[in-house]
Design a protein around this motif. Structure first.
Motif, mmCIF file in Angstrom:
data_model
loop_
_atom_site.group_PDB
_atom_site.id
_atom_site.type_symbol
_atom_site.label_atom_id
_atom_site.label_comp_id
_atom_site.label_asym_id
_atom_site.label_seq_id
_atom_site.Cartn_x
_atom_site.Cartn_y
_atom_site.Cartn_z
ATOM 1 N N ASN A 492 40.381 37.733 31.951
ATOM 2 C CA ASN A 492 39.583 37.300 33.088
ATOM 3 C C ASN A 492 39.201 35.840 33.070
ATOM 4 O O ASN A 492 38.555 35.370 33.974
ATOM 5 C CB ASN A 492 38.289 38.138 33.135
ATOM 6 N N GLY A 494 41.025 33.139 33.178
ATOM 7 C CA GLY A 494 41.805 32.237 34.014
ATOM 8 C C GLY A 494 41.376 32.324 35.462
ATOM 9 O O GLY A 494 40.685 33.243 35.876
ATOM 10 N N VAL A 495 41.772 31.335 36.244
ATOM 11 C CA VAL A 495 41.487 31.364 37.678
ATOM 12 C C VAL A 495 42.459 32.352 38.319
ATOM 13 O O VAL A 495 43.668 32.237 38.140
ATOM 14 C CB VAL A 495 41.654 29.962 38.269
ATOM 15 N N PRO A 496 41.976 33.296 39.082
ATOM 16 C CA PRO A 496 42.882 34.275 39.685
ATOM 17 C C PRO A 496 43.838 33.589 40.660
ATOM 18 O O PRO A 496 43.516 32.553 41.245
ATOM 19 C CB PRO A 496 41.947 35.226 40.439
#
Lengths: 500, 266
Positions: A492, A494-496
């Motif tokens: 979670n 990282g930037v989605p």
């Protein structure tokens, strides 16, 4: 007037009450004869457990390089064994205790961890995956047989692939994820995608299969494909099993036990009312041991014998897959010095498939039995038919003796088996692999075992061994939970994005 | 029927010709689009179905008129728009009980359709209507699921909804709760985009307040077993300024760290 026959009875050695039998001092099986397997039969309270424990202690004292793994469902053998050990002279006692590992299944405070996958088992991971998958099949034969698609394929195919992926997910110390994470991976698509993306390269087959045959399916279709597997994985969610299987490091390994001549005592009395839990744990131990034994070359003089003792574990001998395994024990593994010992109270504890194979075990020690059919069967198996046994002598010179038919002979022997006293037994034994004992041995009273130690000393020894080799249950559980949460956090951070 | 000698002949979708197969498949695409769209103008319908627009497209106009007469399409007039008074269409099922005098609602629906067509043109995916999300607690305006296992949920808030009604906070927290279930049921990793009809600076302030690390409600979204927050925010004006076909790829979406990112690299 005193008759000679009365004097003879007073001073002559006692004759065995069984035909084709001779008197023996003890029930010990020679070391070379143990390799063809042992079966101990007897109703409760006849002294077979103590006799067996004494035999094993004496054998292990005289063979310090040999290993023993005992699985005891009701604590009887374990307590007897420890009591005898604690009652021995100090030096002997200490040397035995040094070799002992005590594993109490379902202990609320301590757990001896035994994850399914670890490199210290010295077996390739693929073999460990196959073993874990086969264990699930053995424990769930109805699911596999009666629902070959929803259950069979789910367990066999999807199970193996997810286990392969699990073995590929390693931390910096080389510890892998465990079977306890399988359900998470199957139900959390994002976690599975993360695992495939980061670790799929180390498990090509699993990566291909899960990416092409699973991950793109709709949620309800996915549920159908893995329903059987998830249902069998529910068995390992029990609080008695999860810490044991989910920890990243084992408390002991079979290579260490076999190579160092250790004595592993597994006590399942806390879970003996939980049939599936007990069955899984015992089958896991058995399969790990078999993995180790299978590595041996046949007739290797450098190998030392290993004893596997199963004490009254109907939950395991009842399983269809186990029947085949138990039947192979004494024959297939004889050349690898594997010595199985099975203890039962009655023959009906063995499944129908297993029953014929039990008599293939060369050494049989039989105490008093209650069940009539069992006694007749034992009589037929142990004793030969003596065709010239006279039932009634001829009354005149011209008439002939009446001979006892086989049924009558065996019924008489069966009655005598019933009347065996406490600690009295009959033994069919092998002196060595090639030398069977010609007669059945009749032991009027099993050898005395020193049992001076108190119950408190036994309990203290158990606690000491648990603390020495075990881990605290709450710490293990926290460690397992952390594993998934850490993975989710990494996933979670990282930037989605909609790409990828 | 005389076939038009038109340089864009190959682009004609509806044709009263013998090529009934094309007509049928395109009609299906039209109804699929209208199933997801809210109130849509002719321009939006063209873009949503064909991927481009033309000033006049008589075939579509005849089709729309026919369905309007047959009551298969509902019609309203959106006044005071940039283009003047615009005729908008919607399926009766998606606008059941809708008051045609509710101009705010018309405007909201029109804007949602605008967002829909821009995302659809930007990257091919399967659109889902609002009704597919009933029961989850939060209902996006629409969603688009992509082949790579990702799903985009879009929320549009008018100026009034953003500034005065406090709905935004409820939406954010609602999605934090229901997102895992949506992801599980749709089998896709979700991203939620909030398009707000306010100034961009106001959007940034709201992001900082609701989901930023130092925001007043940030503790609810702190790490350690908390709900995921794949939320992006942008303002409507900036969204409209992006050329058609680049809605996902332009870095106009504000993440909780306050920085701007695109939604997709491809």
């Amino acid at each position: 007037m005193i008759k000679f026959s009365d004097l003879w009875k007073l001073f002559a050695p006692e004759e065995p009450p069984f035909p084709n039998a001779r008197v023996a001092e003890s029930e010990d099986i020679p070391a070379l004869g143990k390799r063809l397997g042992e079966v101990w039969l007897g109703r409760p309270g006849v002294g077979k457990t103590v006799a067996l424990a004494r035999c094993m202690v004496d054998h292990l004292i005289s063979h310090p390089e040999e290993a023993m793994v005992s699985v005891d469902a009701n604590q009887n053998f374990t307590d007897a064994f420890m009591k005898i050990v604690l009652s021995l002279p100090r030096e002997v006692r200490d040397s035995l205790i040094k070799r002992m590992i005590y594993d109490e299944l379902g202990h609320p405070e301590w757990v001896l961890t035994l994850p399914e996958f670890h490199e210290s088992y010295e077996v390739p991971f693929e073999k460990q995956v196959q073993r874990a998958s086969q264990n699930l099949e053995v424990i769930n034969p109805e699911l596999i047989a009666e629902t070959p698609v929803m259950g069979g394929i789910s367990v066999k195919q999807y199970g193996r692939e997810i286990f392969r992926l699990i073995c590929a997910i390693k931390n910096e110390y080389g510890g892998t994820w465990q079977i306890t994470e399988a359900k998470q991976l199957l139900t959390d698509r994002k976690l599975l995608a993360w695992a495939l993306k980061n670790y799929g390269g180390h498990a090509g087959s699993a990566k291909w299969f899960l990416e092409n045959k699973y991950i793109h399916l709709k949620a309800d279709e996915q549920d159908k494909r893995v329903m059987g597997l998830i249902s069998v994985l529910d068995d390992i969610e029990a609080p008695e099993i999860r810490p044991r299987l989910g920890y990243h490091r084992p408390s002991y390994t079979m290579p260490d036990i076999v190579n160092d001549g250790r004595i592993l005592l597994i006590n399942g009395h806390r879970v003996n009312d939980q049939e599936r839990t007990l069955a899984y744990l015992i089958i896991q131990v058995k399969s790990l041991l078999m993995n180790e034994i299978s590595k041996r070359l046949p007739n290797n003089p450098a190998d030392q014998p290993v004893t596997l003792l199963l004490d009254e574990v109907p939950a395991i001998v009842d399983l269809a897959g186990m029947a085949k395994e138990l039947s192979r024990f004494s024959t297939y593994f004889r050349s690898r010095l594997f010595q199985p010992v099975i203890v039962a109270q009655e023959l009906t504890q063995f499944s129908k498939e297993l029953r014929p194979h039990i008599w293939g075990y060369a050494n049989v020690i039989c105490f008093s039995m209650l069940n009539f059919d069992d006694r007749v069967e034992i009589a037929q198996q142990l004793f030969p038919y003596i065709p010239n046994t006279v039932k009634a002598s001829a009354k005149t010179a011209s008439s002939q003796d009446i001979y006892e038919p086989d049924r009558g002979q065996y019924l008489q022997i069966a009655n005598k088996i019933l009347s065996l006293k406490h600690r009295e037994c009959i033994v069919r034994r092998q002196n060595s692999e090639a030398d069977p004992e010609k007669h059945i041995l009749w032991v009027k009273r099993t050898k005395d075992a020193p049992m001076n130690a108190s119950d408190k000393e036994v309990q203290d020894l158990k606690d000491e061994l648990l603390a020495k080799y075990g881990e605290r249950v709450d710490e293990v559980t926290a460690s397992i939970n952390r594993r998934i949460n850490e993975a989710r956090k990494i996933e979670n951070t990282g930037v989605p994005s909609l790409s990828g | 029927m005389v076939k038009a000698s038109n340089p864009h002949r190959e682009k004609i979708v509806f044709s009263a010709s013998d090529n009934r197969h094309n007509d049928l498949s395109t009609e299906l695409r039209f109804w699929e689009f209208m199933d997801v769209a809210h109130w849509a103008s002719k321009r939006q319908i063209q873009i949503g179905v064909r991927g481009f627009e033309e000033k006049r497209y008589t075939t579509l106009e005849r089709f729309l008129n026919r369905n309007e007469r047959n009551k298969k399409l509902r019609v309203a007039w959106r006044r005071h728009s940039k283009y003047g008074t615009v005729k908008v269409y919607a399926k009766p099922q998606t606008t059941r009980n809708f008051n045609l005098e509710n101009y705010e609602g018309l405007y909201h629906g029109y804007c949602c359709t605008e967002c829909l067509i821009r995302f659809l043109v930007s990257k091919e995916g399967k659109p889902y209507p609002q009704r597919a999300f009933r029961g989850y607690g939060r209902i996006p305006e629409f969603a688009i699921k992509y082949e790579n296992g990702k799903i985009l949920l879009v929320e549009f808030s008018t100026n009034h909804d953003t500034e005065y009604s406090g709905k935004l906070r409820g939406k954010i927290f609602g999605y934090a709760d229901c997102l895992p279930q949506i992801e599980k049921d749709f089998g896709a990793e979700a991203i939620v985009v909030f398009i707000l009809e306010v100034e961009r600076e106001e959007v940034k302030r709201k992001v900082e307040r609701f989901v930023g690390a130092n925001g007043s409600d940030a503790s609810l979204f702190a790490n350690g077993g908390s709900p995921r927050t794949p939320f992006f925010f942008t303002d409507y004006k900036t969204f409209l300024d992006v050329p058609l076909g680049r809605a996902l790829q332009e870095p106009i979406y504000i993440y909780k760290d306050g920085k701007e990112y695109p939604l997709s690299d491809d």
